[in-house]
Design a protein around this motif. Structure first.
Motif, mmCIF file in Angstrom:
data_model
loop_
_atom_site.group_PDB
_atom_site.id
_atom_site.type_symbol
_atom_site.label_atom_id
_atom_site.label_comp_id
_atom_site.label_asym_id
_atom_site.label_seq_id
_atom_site.Cartn_x
_atom_site.Cartn_y
_atom_site.Cartn_z
ATOM 1 N N PHE A 103 19.393 51.117 41.666
ATOM 2 C CA PHE A 103 19.202 50.589 43.019
ATOM 3 C C PHE A 103 19.882 49.231 43.113
ATOM 4 C CE2 PHE A 103 16.010 53.698 42.175
ATOM 5 C CZ PHE A 103 15.998 54.452 43.343
ATOM 6 N N LYS A 104 20.071 48.756 44.338
ATOM 7 C CA LYS A 104 20.860 47.522 44.464
ATOM 8 C C LYS A 104 20.351 46.625 45.596
ATOM 9 C CE LYS A 104 24.202 49.892 47.244
ATOM 10 N NZ LYS A 104 24.429 51.044 47.710
ATOM 11 N N ASP A 105 21.056 45.547 45.778
ATOM 12 C CA ASP A 105 20.825 44.634 46.909
ATOM 13 C C ASP A 105 19.377 44.192 47.040
ATOM 14 O OD1 ASP A 105 23.496 45.043 47.488
ATOM 15 O OD2 ASP A 105 23.085 46.710 48.857
ATOM 16 N N GLY A 106 18.787 43.833 45.919
ATOM 17 C CA GLY A 106 17.442 43.249 45.980
ATOM 18 C C GLY A 106 16.330 44.245 46.192
ATOM 19 N N ALA A 107 16.596 45.545 45.981
ATOM 20 C CA ALA A 107 15.513 46.541 46.063
ATOM 21 C C ALA A 107 14.604 46.359 44.851
ATOM 22 C CB ALA A 107 16.111 47.943 46.050
ATOM 23 N N ALA A 108 13.299 46.467 45.071
ATOM 24 C CA ALA A 108 12.360 46.261 43.945
ATOM 25 C C ALA A 108 11.537 47.512 43.699
ATOM 26 C CB ALA A 108 11.419 45.107 44.261
ATOM 27 N N LEU A 109 11.472 47.890 42.429
ATOM 28 C CA LEU A 109 10.513 48.927 42.041
ATOM 29 C C LEU A 109 9.565 48.290 41.032
ATOM 30 C CD1 LEU A 109 9.323 51.761 41.991
ATOM 31 C CD2 LEU A 109 10.975 52.367 40.211
ATOM 32 N N TYR A 110 8.337 48.072 41.479
ATOM 33 C CA TYR A 110 7.347 47.522 40.551
ATOM 34 C C TYR A 110 7.042 48.557 39.475
ATOM 35 C CZ TYR A 110 6.478 43.217 42.997
ATOM 36 O OH TYR A 110 6.620 41.956 43.515
ATOM 37 N N PRO A 111 6.716 48.089 38.277
ATOM 38 C CA PRO A 111 6.462 49.031 37.177
ATOM 39 C C PRO A 111 5.167 49.813 37.358
ATOM 40 C CG PRO A 111 6.319 46.745 36.431
ATOM 41 C CD PRO A 111 6.630 46.691 37.882
ATOM 42 N N MET A 112 5.109 50.973 36.744
ATOM 43 C CA MET A 112 3.882 51.772 36.764
ATOM 44 C C MET A 112 2.849 51.119 35.856
ATOM 45 S SD MET A 112 2.591 54.471 38.079
ATOM 46 C CE MET A 112 0.999 55.244 37.887
ATOM 47 N N ALA A 119 15.310 30.724 56.037
ATOM 48 C CA ALA A 119 15.525 30.322 54.634
ATOM 49 C C ALA A 119 15.331 31.528 53.713
ATOM 50 C CB ALA A 119 14.559 29.203 54.258
ATOM 51 N N LEU A 120 14.317 32.324 54.016
ATOM 52 C CA LEU A 120 14.076 33.506 53.175
ATOM 53 C C LEU A 120 15.227 34.506 53.315
ATOM 54 C CD1 LEU A 120 12.258 35.237 51.331
ATOM 55 C CD2 LEU A 120 11.242 36.200 53.406
ATOM 56 N N ALA A 121 15.631 34.757 54.561
ATOM 57 C CA ALA A 121 16.716 35.725 54.783
ATOM 58 C C ALA A 121 17.969 35.294 54.014
ATOM 59 C CB ALA A 121 16.999 35.851 56.276
ATOM 60 N N THR A 122 18.249 33.987 54.003
ATOM 61 C CA THR A 122 19.415 33.491 53.267
ATOM 62 C C THR A 122 19.195 33.682 51.765
ATOM 63 O OG1 THR A 122 19.645 31.848 54.990
ATOM 64 C CG2 THR A 122 20.939 31.482 52.974
ATOM 65 N N LYS A 123 18.003 33.283 51.304
ATOM 66 C CA LYS A 123 17.720 33.378 49.857
ATOM 67 C C LYS A 123 17.923 34.797 49.338
ATOM 68 C CE LYS A 123 13.708 33.140 46.763
ATOM 69 N NZ LYS A 123 12.253 33.001 46.721
ATOM 70 N N ILE A 124 17.483 35.775 50.110
ATOM 71 C CA ILE A 124 17.537 37.144 49.586
ATOM 72 C C ILE A 124 18.648 37.965 50.238
ATOM 73 C CG2 ILE A 124 15.089 37.155 48.952
ATOM 74 C CD1 ILE A 124 14.515 38.841 51.421
ATOM 75 N N ALA A 125 19.542 37.255 50.964
ATOM 76 C CA ALA A 125 20.674 37.903 51.638
ATOM 77 C C ALA A 125 20.214 39.097 52.467
ATOM 78 C CB ALA A 125 21.735 38.306 50.615
ATOM 79 N N PHE A 126 19.254 38.864 53.323
ATOM 80 C CA PHE A 126 18.719 39.955 54.148
ATOM 81 C C PHE A 126 19.506 40.038 55.448
ATOM 82 C CE2 PHE A 126 15.404 41.532 57.222
ATOM 83 C CZ PHE A 126 15.346 42.818 56.702
#
Ligand code: BGC
Length: 769
Positions: free
Chosen positions: A399-408, A527-534
Motif C-alpha cells: 500500500f502507499k501514500d500514507g495508508a495505514a494497516l494497524y497490526p493484528m 497543517a495536517l493536510a500538508t504534513k500528510i500530503a492529503f
C-alpha cells in the motif's frame, strides 16, 4: 462447566486441593496492578503441574517467527510478553525435607482471591513424608499504591514438632517462556547483589535490551517479635537467595515478610535502578506489611466506588461480574500510554501478551465509563503513537501514500501475527481503531482529540480502505476481496459484510471529521493536510465514490445481510445439529471442515449490527440475529457478550441472561477448557458491556446518556455506576422501576425509557417499570 470454586460475592475460593485443577486456579486467582502481575503460583516449592508466571508490563521479546511455509510479508518476529523473574519464591525445609505439596499429604488447603481488598491468601495444613505437620498461611499482593512493589507475609506453625526450619526467600531470574519458539531463554544477567538485608538481581532481555531489576528485603518474626536473624546468601546464575535457619517451636508461628520490587528500564536509567530499589524497599518496609495491606484495601475501595456492579439475589452472577471488573482493573490502570491490554493480561503467556482489536472493540467502553477520561484517551494515544509503524506495515504489503494497516497483534506497533489469513486478511481491526475514536469522542465530547490526533489516524485508515477495495467492472460496484471477518472460521472470503460495512463507515466518519476539524480550526486542518500530503479533492472524492457505490452482500428473501458471498451455498446446519462430542469444533474438526461449514466462531454480521445499530431498524436486527445466532458456536470468548447485548435489545431477557452467565463465568467455570493458559481478560470488558449496555440498555445519543432497562427474572435488582462528562451516576434497576442517582455535584439530563429526566446534583429520579 465445572463448579470448582466456591460461590462468594467478593471472593473466589478454592477449598481443598485438586492438583489437576492447579493451573486453572493459578490463572483465575492471578494478581496484578497494571505495572506487574503474576499467576497464583505457590511461594513454596511445588513439583506438581504448574505454570510459573510473573510479568512486568511493557517488557517483551521479539521471538523469531516459526511458520510452516514462509510467505512474503510475514513479520520476522513475534513480540511476546516475558515471563520475568520469580520474586514470590520462598523455599522451606523442615529438617532435611523440602516442603512440597506434591510430596506431602495435604490435610487441608484453601486459596482465596479477595477481590474487595486485592490480595491472595493461601492456607494449608500438610504432613511431610517423615510425618512432620505444618500449618502455613501466605498472604500476598501487588500493591496498587506502590505499583512497582509487592509484599508477602508467609507464616508457618510447626504443628507436631519442635526443630529446625530453613526458610530461603529467593529471586529466580532463570526463567523461560513456555511459548518460546526455539526453546531459547530470553534473559541475560547483568548483575546480582546481596548486601545488608537486600538481595537483587538485574536482568536484560536479549535483542530488546529492556532491563528489569528485581529486589527483595525480608523480615523475620517469631511469635509477634521481630528476630535479628542470621542468613547465608546464595548466589547462582540468575538467582539470588538468602538462607535463614530458625529453631522453631511446636505451636509457635514463624513469619517471613518478603518485600519486593520490580523496576524496569522503561522508567529509569538502568544504572539508577539499584539505588531506586533500595529506596523503595526502605519505604515499604518502614510502612510494614499491615499498613501496605490496609492501603491496598483502601485503594481497591476507591476503585470499587466507581466500578462496582451489584446484582441482588444471584450470588453466582454477582461473583462473575466482580471477578471480571477486578481482573480488568488489575490489568490496566491507564497510567501509562505505552501500555495496553493483552487478551490474557498478567495471567498467562498465550497471545503473547500483545494488543489486539479487543482493546478498541471491547475494552474502551469499560474504561470510558469507569475510569478517568485519560485512561481511555491513553489507549487511543497508544495507537496514535504507532501510526508511523502502521503506515510502514501497510507499505510492506504494497500500500502507499500514507495508508495505514494497524497490526493484528502487536507490542510496539510492529505486526507480530504470522498466519496469512489473519495477518493479511483480518483487516477489520483497522475499523475498530477508528470506531474507538468515534466512541471516545461520542462519550466524552472531547472533540479537540480529533483536531490533535484523531483525524490523522482516520485519514490513514481510510486511505488503506480506499486502496484495499477494488472496482468490479462486472458489478459496477466496489468490492472487497480476500478477507477474514471477525468469524475466523472463514478465511479468504469475498465481501465479508462486516468488513465492508466498517470500511465504508470509516470513510464516512473521516469525511465528517474533516469538516468538523476545518470548522473548529482551519489552520490546524491545513497543517495536517500538508504534513500528510492529503489531497482533499482527490482522496475525499474517492472515499465518497466508494461510499456511494459499495457492494454489500444480502439475501432479499431472508431479509438478512450475508456474512460473505456464497454463505448460503453452505449446508445450512444449526448448532443444535452438532453432537456435544464434536465440540469445540476447533479441537474436534479438521480446519478445512470448519472452513467449509456454516458454523460461526463469533459475532460477525452481528458485530456490525451491534456497532452500528442506529443505522438499522429493530426488525432487521432481529432477522439477522435469529438467522446467525443459531449457527454460532461462540468459540471465541468475545462472542457471548455481543449476543447478550443484542438479545437484550430484542427484549429476549432469558437468552441475554444465559449469554451473560456464560461470558461472566467463562474462566471461573472454565467453560472453554482453556483457562489454564490464562484468563480471557479482554472479553471481561465485554461482560461489563453485557450488563451495562445489555440489561442497563445504556447508550450515548446526542451527547446524552440513555437507559432502557431490562431485568432478568433471576435478579432482585441490578445497580451500577457510570462516570459521564464529570458526573457520577448510580443506576438501580429493580422490579418496581429504575432509579438514577446523581452522586456528583453537577446536574445532568438523562433519557430513561425514552423520556428525558433532569437529575439534580446529589439527587435522584425514579421511573416506574
Ligand atoms: C478471536 C479474535 C481475538 C483474539 C484475541 C481470537 O480467538 O477470534 O477476535 O482478537 O482471539 O482475543
Amino acid at each position: 462447566m465445572k463448579d470448582y470454586f466456591k460461590v462468594d460475592e467478593w471472593k473466589i475460593i478454592e477449598e481443598g486441593f485438586d492438583p489437576h485443577y492447579n493451573k486453572v486456579a493459578e490463572s483465575v486467582l492471578s494478581l496484578g496492578n497494571g505495572r506487574m502481575g503474576q499467576r497464583a503460583n505457590f511461594e513454596d516449592a511445588y513439583s506438581g503441574e504448574n505454570l510459573q508466571g510473573n510479568y512486568v508490563a511493557g517488557v517483551y521479546y521479539p521471538d523469531k517467527t516459526r511458520v510452516g511455509w514462509w510467505k512474503n510479508g510475514y513479520p520476522e518476529y513475534f513480540a511476546k510478553v516475558l515471563n520475568a523473574a520469580n520474586w514470590i519464591g520462598i523455599d522451606v525445609w523442615i529438617g532435611e525435607e523440602q516442603l512440597d505439596l506434591a510430596k506431602c499429604e495435604v490435610i487441608s488447603f484453601r486459596r482465596e482471591l479477595n477481590m474487595k481488598e486485592g490480595y491472595l491468601k493461601r492456607s494449608f495444613h500438610a504432613k511431610t513424608a517423615a510425618g512432620k505437620e505444618v500449618a502455613v498461611e501466605a498472604i500476598r499482593f501487588c500493591s496498587m499504591v506502590d505499583d512497582e512493589c509487592g509484599a508477602i507475609k508467609y507464616s508457618i506453625i510447626p504443628v507436631n514438632f519442635t526443630g529446625e526450619i530453613t526458610i530461603t526467600p529467593f529471586i529466580d531470574g532463570d526463567i523461560a517462556n513456555k511459548d518460546s519458539n526455539y526453546d531459547e531463554k530470553f534473559w541475560d544477567e547483568v548483575h546480582k547483589n546481596t548486601a545488608d538485608d537486600i538481595s537483587s538481581i538485574q536482568l536484560r532481555t536479549k535483542k530488546t535490551g529492556f532491563e528489569v531489576l528485581t529486589a527483595m528485603k525480608c523480615v523475620l518474626l517469631q511469635g509477634d517479635a521481630s528476630v535479628d536473624y542470621r542468613s547465608t546468601p546464595i548466589l547462582k546464575e540468575k538467582y539470588v537467595a538468602t538462607e535463614i535457619k530458625v529453631e522453631a517451636k511446636q505451636g509457635e508461628v514463624v513469619t517471613l515478610i518478603k518485600y519486593a520490587t520490580n523496576l524496569s528500564s522503561q522508567n529509569y536509567k538502568a544504572e539508577d535502578m539499584a539505588v531506586r530499589a533500595t529506596e523503595l524497599l526502605a519505604t515499604i518496609s518502614a510502612k510494614g506489611f499491615d499498613i501496605m495491606l490496609a492501603e491496598q484495601a483502601a485503594a481497591w475501595a476507591e476503585k470499587w466506588k466507581n466500578n462496582d456492579i451489584i446484582i441482588e439475589g444471584d450470588a453466582k452472577a454477582q461473583q462473575g461480574i466482580r471477578f471480571n471488573i477486578f481482573q480488568l482493573n488489575q490489568t490496566y490502570t491507564g497510567e501509562d500510554d505505552r501500555l495496553n491490554i493483552g487478551p490474557k493480561g498478567f495471567t498467562g503467556e498465550k497471545y503473547g501478551g500483545s494488543t489486539y482489536w479487543d482493546t478498541e472493540a471491547y475494552c474502551v467502553p469499560f474504561y470510558l465509563a469507569t475510569a478517568e477520561q485519560k485512561v481511555a484517551r491513553n489507549l487511543l494515544l497508544y495507537r496514535y503513537k504507532q501510526l508511523g509503524k502502521a503506515i510502514e506495515n501497510a507499505k510492506l504489503l504494497g500500500f502507499k501514500d500514507g495508508a495505514a494497516l494497524y497490526p493484528m497483534v502487536t507490542m510496539d506497533g510492529t505486526e507480530c501475527h504470522n498466519e496469512w489469513e489473519i495477518t493479511f486478511e483480518e483487516i477489520h481491526r483497522n475499523g475498530a481503531i477508528a470506531f474507538a475514536i468515534y466512541n471516545y469522542v461520542r462519550y466524552t465530547g472531547d472533540e479537540a482529540y480529533l483536531d490533535d490526533y484523531g483525524l490523522e489516524v482516520l485519514i490513514a485508515i481510510s486511505r488503506f480502505w480506499s486502496q484495499r477495495i477494488t472496482w468490479s467492472a462486472d458489478r459496477q460496484q466496489y468490492v472487497m476481496l480476500g478477507v477474514t471477518g471477525p468469524n475466523e472460521y472463514e478465511n479468504n472470503v469475498n465481501n465479508n459484510w462486516y468488513s465492508s460495512t466498517i470500511a465504508v463507515w470509516c470513510m464516512k466518519y473521516t469525511l465528517e471529521v474533516i469538516d468538523k476539524v476545518k470548522a473548529s480550526d482551519n489552520a490546524k486542518y491545513d497543517a495536517l493536510a500538508t504534513k500528510i500530503a492529503f489531497n482533499e479533492t482527490i482522496e475525499s472524492g474517492r472515499f465518497a465514490d466508494i461510499i456511494a457505490k459499495m457492494y454489500f452482500p444480502q439475501d432479499e428473501k431472508l431479509g438478512i445481510y450475508l456474512q460473505q458471498d456464497g454463505y448460503l451455498d453452505k449446508e445450512q446446519l444449526l448448532v443444535t445439529d452438532l453432537p456435544a462430542t464434536e465440540r469445540p469444533l476447533v479441537q474436534k474438526w479438521s480446519w478445512d471442515r470448519i472452513l467449509r461449514s456454516v458454523f460461526i466462531k463469533q459475532a460477525d454480521v452481528l458485530q456490525g449490527l451491534y456497532f452500528f445499530e442506529e443505522d438499522y431498524d429493530l426488525e432487521t436486527i432481529r432477522r439477522n440475529y435469529d438467522f446467525y445466532e443459531p449457527r454460532t458456536v461462540h468459540e471465541s470468548s468475545l462472542s457471548p457478550c455481543v449476543h447478550a447485548i443484542l438479545a437484550a435489545k430484542l427484549g429476549d431477557v432469558e437468552r441475554a441472561y444465559q449469554f451473560y452467565l456464560r461470558t461472566s463465568r467463562l474462566d471461573i467455570d472454565d467453560y472453554n477448557n482453556d483457562t489454564e493458559d490464562g484468563c480471557h481478560i479482554t472479553s471481561m470488558a465485554g461482560t461489563w458491556m453485557s450488563v451495562v449496555e445489555g440489561f442497563g440498555g445504556m447508550r450515548v445519543k446526542d451527547g446524552m446518556l440513555s437507559f432502557n432497562p431490562l431485568l432478568p427474572e433471576e435478579w432482585g435488582a441490578l445497580s451500577f455506576q457510570i462516570g459521564f462528562r464529570g458526573s457520577l451516576l448510580n443506576i438501580r434497576i429493580a422490579k418496581e422501576g429504575t432509579t438514577v442517582k446523581n452522586l456528583s455535584d453537577t446536574a445532568i439530563t438523562v433519557i430513561l425509557k425514552g423520556a428525558s429526566q433532569f437529575v439534580e446534583a446529589k439527587n435522584e429520579v425514579f421511573v416506574k417499570a
